[in-house]
Design a protein around this motif. Sequence first.
Motif, short mmCIF file in Angstrom:
data_model
loop_
_atom_site.label_atom_id
_atom_site.label_comp_id
_atom_site.label_asym_id
_atom_site.label_seq_id
_atom_site.Cartn_x
_atom_site.Cartn_y
_atom_site.Cartn_z
N ILE A 197 -11.63 0.04 -7.33
CA ILE A 197 -12.47 0.88 -8.61
C ILE A 197 -11.57 0.72 -9.67
O ILE A 197 -11.91 0.68 -10.84
CB ILE A 197 -12.83 2.00 -7.86
N ILE A 198 -10.34 1.18 -9.40
CA ILE A 198 -9.27 1.38 -10.51
C ILE A 198 -8.16 0.49 -10.44
O ILE A 198 -7.11 0.86 -9.88
CB ILE A 198 -9.00 2.82 -10.87
N PRO A 199 -8.32 -0.78 -10.93
CA PRO A 199 -7.37 -1.81 -10.55
C PRO A 199 -6.25 -1.68 -11.55
O PRO A 199 -5.89 -2.55 -12.50
CB PRO A 199 -7.96 -3.12 -10.80
N TRP A 200 -5.48 -0.41 -11.48
CA TRP A 200 -4.51 0.04 -12.48
C TRP A 200 -3.07 0.06 -11.78
O TRP A 200 -3.03 0.97 -11.00
CB TRP A 200 -4.63 1.06 -13.11
N LYS A 201 -2.18 -0.81 -11.96
CA LYS A 201 -0.96 -0.80 -11.04
C LYS A 201 0.25 -0.32 -11.81
O LYS A 201 1.30 -0.27 -11.46
CB LYS A 201 -0.56 -2.38 -10.63
N GLN A 202 -0.16 0.68 -12.85
CA GLN A 202 1.03 1.45 -13.54
C GLN A 202 1.66 2.46 -12.36
O GLN A 202 0.92 3.17 -11.81
CB GLN A 202 0.30 2.28 -14.61
N LEU A 210 4.72 5.36 -11.39
CA LEU A 210 5.56 6.45 -12.14
C LEU A 210 6.77 6.14 -12.51
O LEU A 210 7.35 5.02 -12.03
CB LEU A 210 5.59 7.37 -10.96
N PRO A 211 7.26 6.68 -13.58
CA PRO A 211 8.64 6.46 -14.11
C PRO A 211 9.93 6.66 -13.17
O PRO A 211 9.73 7.49 -12.15
CB PRO A 211 8.73 7.24 -15.35
N PRO A 212 10.88 5.90 -13.22
CA PRO A 212 12.28 6.58 -12.47
C PRO A 212 12.27 7.91 -12.36
O PRO A 212 12.47 8.64 -13.19
CB PRO A 212 13.09 5.79 -12.92
N ASN A 213 12.50 8.56 -11.15
CA ASN A 213 12.57 9.90 -10.95
C ASN A 213 13.17 10.36 -9.76
O ASN A 213 13.50 9.44 -8.89
CB ASN A 213 11.34 10.38 -10.86
N LYS A 214 13.66 11.47 -9.28
CA LYS A 214 14.41 12.09 -8.07
C LYS A 214 13.67 13.11 -7.61
O LYS A 214 13.93 13.58 -6.56
CB LYS A 214 15.70 12.38 -8.54
N THR A 254 2.31 4.15 -7.31
CA THR A 254 1.19 3.77 -8.50
C THR A 254 0.64 5.30 -8.72
O THR A 254 0.62 6.20 -8.06
CB THR A 254 0.34 2.91 -8.12
N ILE A 255 0.28 5.42 -10.04
CA ILE A 255 -0.30 6.74 -10.50
C ILE A 255 -1.64 6.90 -9.66
O ILE A 255 -1.97 7.90 -9.13
CB ILE A 255 -0.72 6.80 -11.98
N VAL A 256 -2.47 5.79 -9.43
CA VAL A 256 -3.75 5.81 -8.65
C VAL A 256 -3.27 6.54 -7.24
O VAL A 256 -4.10 7.38 -6.87
CB VAL A 256 -4.14 4.69 -8.73
N MET A 275 0.70 -1.24 -0.05
CA MET A 275 0.15 -0.22 -0.07
C MET A 275 1.02 1.49 0.02
O MET A 275 1.79 1.60 0.90
CB MET A 275 -0.99 -0.03 1.18
N ASP A 276 0.77 2.15 -1.08
CA ASP A 276 1.68 3.23 -1.05
C ASP A 276 1.01 4.22 0.05
O ASP A 276 -0.20 4.51 0.05
CB ASP A 276 1.42 3.87 -2.62
#
Length: 534
Positions: A302-307, A309-313, A322-324, A1-2
């Motif tokens: 509701i939004i089962p989207w596990k995408q 964020l791209p690597p970042n600092k 995750t974006i969600v 969990m984020d």
Amino acid sequence: MDSFPVFYRTKTMRILLLIIWFTLKVHYVQGEPGILKTKYFDTNIKDFATKEYCIGYSSFETPLPKLAKEPEFRPLLDRTDTDLCKTPSNAAQLKGTLVAVLRGNCTFVNKGLVAQKAGANGTIVVTDSAVIAPSMNESVKIPVVLLTAEDHRDIIRKAGDNKLVQGVLYNPEVPEIDWNLLVIWLMAVGTIAIGGYWCGVTAYRQAKLQRKRERATAVQASGIQQSTCNSDSSEEEDVTEEEEESVTITPVIVLIWVCMIFAVLLLLFFFYDYVVYVVITLYCIGACNGMHQCLAPIGRKIIPWKQRLPPNKVPFLSTRPTIVSVILALGSIAFVACWFVYRHEDFAWILLDTLGICFCISILRLIRLKNFKTCFLLLGLLFIYDIFFVFITPLFTKDGKSVMVEVATGGDGAKEQIPVLLVVPRLSHSAFSVCNMYSMLGFGDILVPGLLVGYCHTFDFKVQSRKIYFISSCIAYGVGLVITFVALALMQTGQPALLYLVPCTVLTVLMIAAIRGEVAHLWHGQVKSDHHVL
């Protein structure tokens, strides 16, 4: 969990926040409010209209009538060009009126005597500070009340060019039980039920996953390969993050907590005007995280989207949530910011209670008590703490006021209020509702018994008891809260809720354990290996 923000995820930060949340208990706003009911000619509707304003007065020397009867309306005379500390040259104008004057430097008794001598029916002192009960004595026979400058300006605006406004001072009967207590009861019981249930389920999932790991390790050691399905991998990822966030409370931590709670309450009592802003800042951080924690499971369903964020600092985003999760975090921040901006508005209690419920649920999921012994120690010490600061401290303070009440309400003239409580305005008409005075329940009165409820649900899994401990403790909490409200109605003063909640919950759980012959297992939190699933 984020989780968001990362700063809140440290155990030190959580414990600091919990110390502040446990500081406050249940109280009603104290004071002697009354009502100024005005009648004026509204040019929009071409008829007379009325509006009520909050006043402060001394009910002992000059009690107000219970009803606003039509014959008792008197002309409202605006004399805010003077403080009425001495008899004005045109004193005859004051006869038969409610005269509004400035606060000035003289005493309220002095103003009352001057107005009384001129034949006025009452004195309305306009003040820029908070509305409180003015100090009076028996020599003044007419009511002397306080009205805010903002309300006075509103009366002048409604008077219009003709300046004709009539008013009457009164204080209607206050119902012993207000329906807002039912709202508080539903919120509090619902919060501990959801938080306690979530705590037990999370603990069960962690224990289940731990057994899977142990079996996998044993299989690997024997050289046998074992496939892992995607669902197990996903479950392991979620539970691992929950396990990293959880804090297990031991008796040593309990003792440290209670000592620090004492210190925080005293800091708030002596340095309220400064420490309150620190508490508000910490509350905003905790509320953001609490709302995100509660919305995250719903968002994943509701939004089962596990995408991710791209690597970042970028700070807080370098862990690639995750974006969600990021969207929910931004929504939580916006909700808290909305409360902060509008926290002094009449509707802000809805935002505050929403954040408070989310925060308490997230805390009950995160915090684990090791065994019933730890529960008993925590609830017992805070039981004594609550009684001491509500009933004993008035014997030591110079004005005879409770330290807990002063901190919970902010005291007279406070511009900010501690936000770590559930508040609901009065639903029945009275001076309390006109003055926007709320019934309150501190987070401590939810979290402290809620930790016991969470442990009970965890123990249910251990003994496979079909949630008998969880359900019983929830019912006991609800009953204890009802007893607290009854005590409030009978005594008409702030009550230490833990005085009633602790015996109800602890004794109920012990009684269930005694009937089932599981007192020793409950006390130590351990069950024989052939009897449990945790």
